[in-house]
Write a protein that holds these residues in place. Structure first.
Motif, PDB file in Angstrom:
ATOM      1  N   ARG A  14      38.053 -30.378 -29.059  1.00  0.00           N
ATOM      2  CA  ARG A  14      37.692 -29.730 -29.146  1.00  0.00           C
ATOM      3  C   ARG A  14      36.938 -29.448 -30.053  1.00  0.00           C
ATOM      4  NH1 ARG A  14      42.339 -29.378 -26.867  1.00  0.00           N
ATOM      5  NH2 ARG A  14      42.386 -27.984 -24.522  1.00  0.00           N
ATOM      6  N   ARG A  55      38.888 -39.921 -33.269  1.00  0.00           N
ATOM      7  CA  ARG A  55      39.354 -39.495 -33.203  1.00  0.00           C
ATOM      8  C   ARG A  55      40.478 -38.522 -34.134  1.00  0.00           C
ATOM      9  NH1 ARG A  55      42.364 -42.344 -29.155  1.00  0.00           N
ATOM     10  NH2 ARG A  55      44.098 -40.574 -28.611  1.00  0.00           N
ATOM     11  N   PRO A  56      40.965 -36.937 -33.590  1.00  0.00           N
ATOM     12  CA  PRO A  56      41.292 -36.412 -34.128  1.00  0.00           C
ATOM     13  C   PRO A  56      42.305 -37.229 -35.342  1.00  0.00           C
ATOM     14  CG  PRO A  56      40.747 -35.311 -31.736  1.00  0.00           C
ATOM     15  CD  PRO A  56      40.539 -36.422 -32.060  1.00  0.00           C
ATOM     16  N   THR A  57      43.329 -37.691 -34.463  1.00  0.00           N
ATOM     17  CA  THR A  57      44.399 -38.780 -34.936  1.00  0.00           C
ATOM     18  C   THR A  57      44.138 -39.101 -36.057  1.00  0.00           C
ATOM     19  OG1 THR A  57      44.396 -38.998 -33.019  1.00  0.00           O
ATOM     20  CG2 THR A  57      46.183 -37.140 -33.169  1.00  0.00           C
ATOM     21  N   ASP A  76      48.317 -29.248 -37.793  1.00  0.00           N
ATOM     22  CA  ASP A  76      49.450 -29.576 -36.536  1.00  0.00           C
ATOM     23  C   ASP A  76      49.461 -31.499 -37.009  1.00  0.00           C
ATOM     24  OD1 ASP A  76      46.726 -29.933 -35.699  1.00  0.00           O
ATOM     25  OD2 ASP A  76      47.182 -30.547 -33.188  1.00  0.00           O
ATOM     26  N   ILE A  77      48.243 -31.909 -36.538  1.00  0.00           N
ATOM     27  CA  ILE A  77      47.611 -33.231 -37.227  1.00  0.00           C
ATOM     28  C   ILE A  77      48.619 -33.692 -38.809  1.00  0.00           C
ATOM     29  CG2 ILE A  77      46.671 -34.882 -36.954  1.00  0.00           C
ATOM     30  CD1 ILE A  77      44.376 -34.110 -34.639  1.00  0.00           C
ATOM     31  N   LYS A 122      53.722 -35.167 -28.326  1.00  0.00           N
ATOM     32  CA  LYS A 122      52.939 -35.596 -28.740  1.00  0.00           C
ATOM     33  C   LYS A 122      53.193 -35.903 -30.151  1.00  0.00           C
ATOM     34  CE  LYS A 122      48.873 -35.403 -28.027  1.00  0.00           C
ATOM     35  NZ  LYS A 122      47.189 -35.178 -27.304  1.00  0.00           N
ATOM     36  N   SER A 164      47.538 -22.810 -26.979  1.00  0.00           N
ATOM     37  CA  SER A 164      46.260 -22.147 -26.819  1.00  0.00           C
ATOM     38  C   SER A 164      46.323 -20.468 -25.609  1.00  0.00           C
ATOM     39  CB  SER A 164      45.562 -22.575 -26.776  1.00  0.00           C
ATOM     40  OG  SER A 164      44.016 -21.726 -27.339  1.00  0.00           O
TER      41      SER A 164
HETATM   42  N1  LIG Z   1      44.149 -25.846 -26.358  1.00  0.00           N
HETATM   43  C1  LIG Z   1      44.214 -25.839 -27.889  1.00  0.00           C
HETATM   44  N2  LIG Z   1      42.947 -25.164 -28.301  1.00  0.00           N
HETATM   45  C2  LIG Z   1      42.883 -24.540 -29.531  1.00  0.00           C
HETATM   46  N3  LIG Z   1      43.131 -25.766 -30.384  1.00  0.00           N
HETATM   47  C3  LIG Z   1      43.875 -27.324 -29.998  1.00  0.00           C
HETATM   48  C4  LIG Z   1      44.319 -26.920 -28.621  1.00  0.00           C
HETATM   49  N4  LIG Z   1      44.991 -28.601 -28.445  1.00  0.00           N
HETATM   50  C5  LIG Z   1      44.567 -28.717 -29.630  1.00  0.00           C
HETATM   51  N5  LIG Z   1      44.055 -28.103 -30.704  1.00  0.00           N
HETATM   52  C6  LIG Z   1      43.350 -28.199 -31.780  1.00  0.00           C
HETATM   53  O1  LIG Z   1      42.406 -28.883 -31.788  1.00  0.00           O
HETATM   54  C7  LIG Z   1      42.397 -30.391 -32.470  1.00  0.00           C
HETATM   55  C8  LIG Z   1      41.968 -31.760 -32.073  1.00  0.00           C
HETATM   56  O2  LIG Z   1      42.427 -31.507 -30.460  1.00  0.00           O
HETATM   57  P1  LIG Z   1      41.889 -32.424 -29.449  1.00  0.00           P
HETATM   58  O3  LIG Z   1      42.109 -32.161 -28.439  1.00  0.00           O
HETATM   59  O4  LIG Z   1      40.548 -31.932 -29.492  1.00  0.00           O
HETATM   60  O5  LIG Z   1      42.101 -33.778 -29.964  1.00  0.00           O
HETATM   61  P2  LIG Z   1      42.937 -34.667 -28.968  1.00  0.00           P
HETATM   62  O6  LIG Z   1      43.611 -35.681 -27.855  1.00  0.00           O
HETATM   63  O7  LIG Z   1      44.691 -33.483 -29.522  1.00  0.00           O
HETATM   64  O8  LIG Z   1      43.308 -35.860 -30.248  1.00  0.00           O
HETATM   65  P3  LIG Z   1      43.522 -37.566 -29.809  1.00  0.00           P
HETATM   66  O9  LIG Z   1      42.260 -37.845 -29.275  1.00  0.00           O
HETATM   67  O10 LIG Z   1      42.401 -37.898 -31.053  1.00  0.00           O
HETATM   68  O11 LIG Z   1      44.364 -37.485 -29.617  1.00  0.00           O
HETATM   69  C9  LIG Z   1      43.882 -30.879 -32.022  1.00  0.00           C
HETATM   70  O12 LIG Z   1      44.554 -31.557 -33.192  1.00  0.00           O
HETATM   71  C10 LIG Z   1      44.578 -29.063 -32.656  1.00  0.00           C
HETATM   72  O13 LIG Z   1      44.555 -29.006 -33.690  1.00  0.00           O
END
Ligand SMILES: Nc1ncnc2c1ncn2[C@@H]1O[C@H](COP(=O)(O)OP(=O)(O)OP(=O)(O)O)[C@@H](O)[C@H]1O
Ligand SMILES: O=P(O)(O)OC[C@H]1O[C@H](OP(=O)(O)OP(=O)(O)O)[C@H](O)[C@@H]1O
Length: 219
Positions: A14, A55-57, A76-77, A122, A164
């Motif tokens: 995202r 990966r974001p995490t 958040d992370i 999570k 969101s």
């Molecule tokens: N539904 C959403 N709308 C807007 N921003 C979001 C939403 N969900 C997550 N985020 C933000 O975007 C970041 C990245 O989310 P993304 O879904 O791309 O990765 P992820 O699947 O959470 O991470 P990983 O793949 O490492 O587990 C989150 O850490 C949060 O800050």
């Protein structure tokens, strides 16, 4: 840590598009993520810059261990992981909120009545801290995604998750009970890099701060 190069950890998913928009607005080199979607490392040796895509995490780990000098990651992370990095700038994009959500039929339940119940998430540390602050004891079930499924399938009574638009909650017959905190993307910096590469990093951080303050947020 490469002495003459600044390494930036960027989160795929995202946040990649607004992150690349930010880099472009700063006049830094960017790349086409769609064309190069399997590449994980982009080098721009003339500018003394490279990007790693993770990966974001995983962004905080790359920054904490010095593989990257800077990184972009959701608050958040940061809160969940508590890694030892500097949080420098609120970038404004990637807005979302942590909430406690329950099945619609429990919408009038009080916080106290959540005690001794099961919460799927999570984000176990965020959830544990929130309920600890409320003086409530709960069972935390750590999952890795699609958290909204847990109460539907009866393995938890509620969830702590990111919201969101609210669409995922609504489509799974869940309602928000209470908000825990808001989150946006942040610029994080490795502690040692910040000292050792101060002359390179501080001007860049200042430019990012100035840009974020003076631009329309491009999501
Ligand atoms: N539904 C959403 N709308 C807007 N921003 C979001 C939403 N969900 C997550 N985020 C933000 O975007 C970041 C990245 O989310 P993304 O879904 O791309 O990765 P992820 O699947 O959470 O991470 P990983 O793949 O490492 O587990 C989150 O850490 C949060 O800050
Ligand atoms: O309020 P909304 O706009 O519907 O967004 C909320 C959803 O987005 C995130 O999930 P994601 O899409 O990252 O998938 P995941 O459950 O696999 O983490 C979050 O965990 C919610 O499920």
């Amino acid at each position: 840590m490469l002495a003459d190069t600044v390494t930036f950890a960027l989160p795929k998913g995202r946040l990649i598009e607004p992150s690349l928009n930010l880099l472009a607005d700063l006049g830094l080199p960017t790349f086409d993520i769609k064309e190069d979607s399997r590449s994980l490392l982009f080098e721009f040796s003339e500018q003394g810059l490279r990007y790693i895509i993770c990966r974001p995490t995983d962004v905080p780990a790359y920054v904490e261990h010095g593989a990257a000098d800077l990184g972009i990651v959701g608050k958040d992370i940061i809160v969940e992981q508590g890694k030892d990095v500097f949080e420098m700038v609120d970038l404004g994009f990637g807005y979302c909120r942590f909430v406690v959500a329950v099945p619609a039929q429990m919408k009038d339940i009080s916080l106290e009545e959540l005690s001794y119940r099961r919460v799927a998430t999570k984000f176990p540390n965020v959830a544990a801290e929130f309920f600890r602050q409320q003086g409530l004891q709960v069972d935390i079930i750590k999952l890795h995604g699609n958290i909204e499924l847990a109460p539907l399938m009866g393995i938890s009574d509620m969830i702590v998750d990111i919201v969101s638009t609210g669409r995922t909650l609504a489509e799974n017959n869940l309602v928000e009970l209470v908000q825990i905190m808001e989150s946006t993307a942040r610029l994080i910096v490795n502690r040692i890099s910040y000292r050792v590469k101060y002359h390179k990093l501080q001007p860049l951080i200042d430019r990012i701060r100035y840009l974020v303050k003076n631009r329309e947020v491009r999501q």
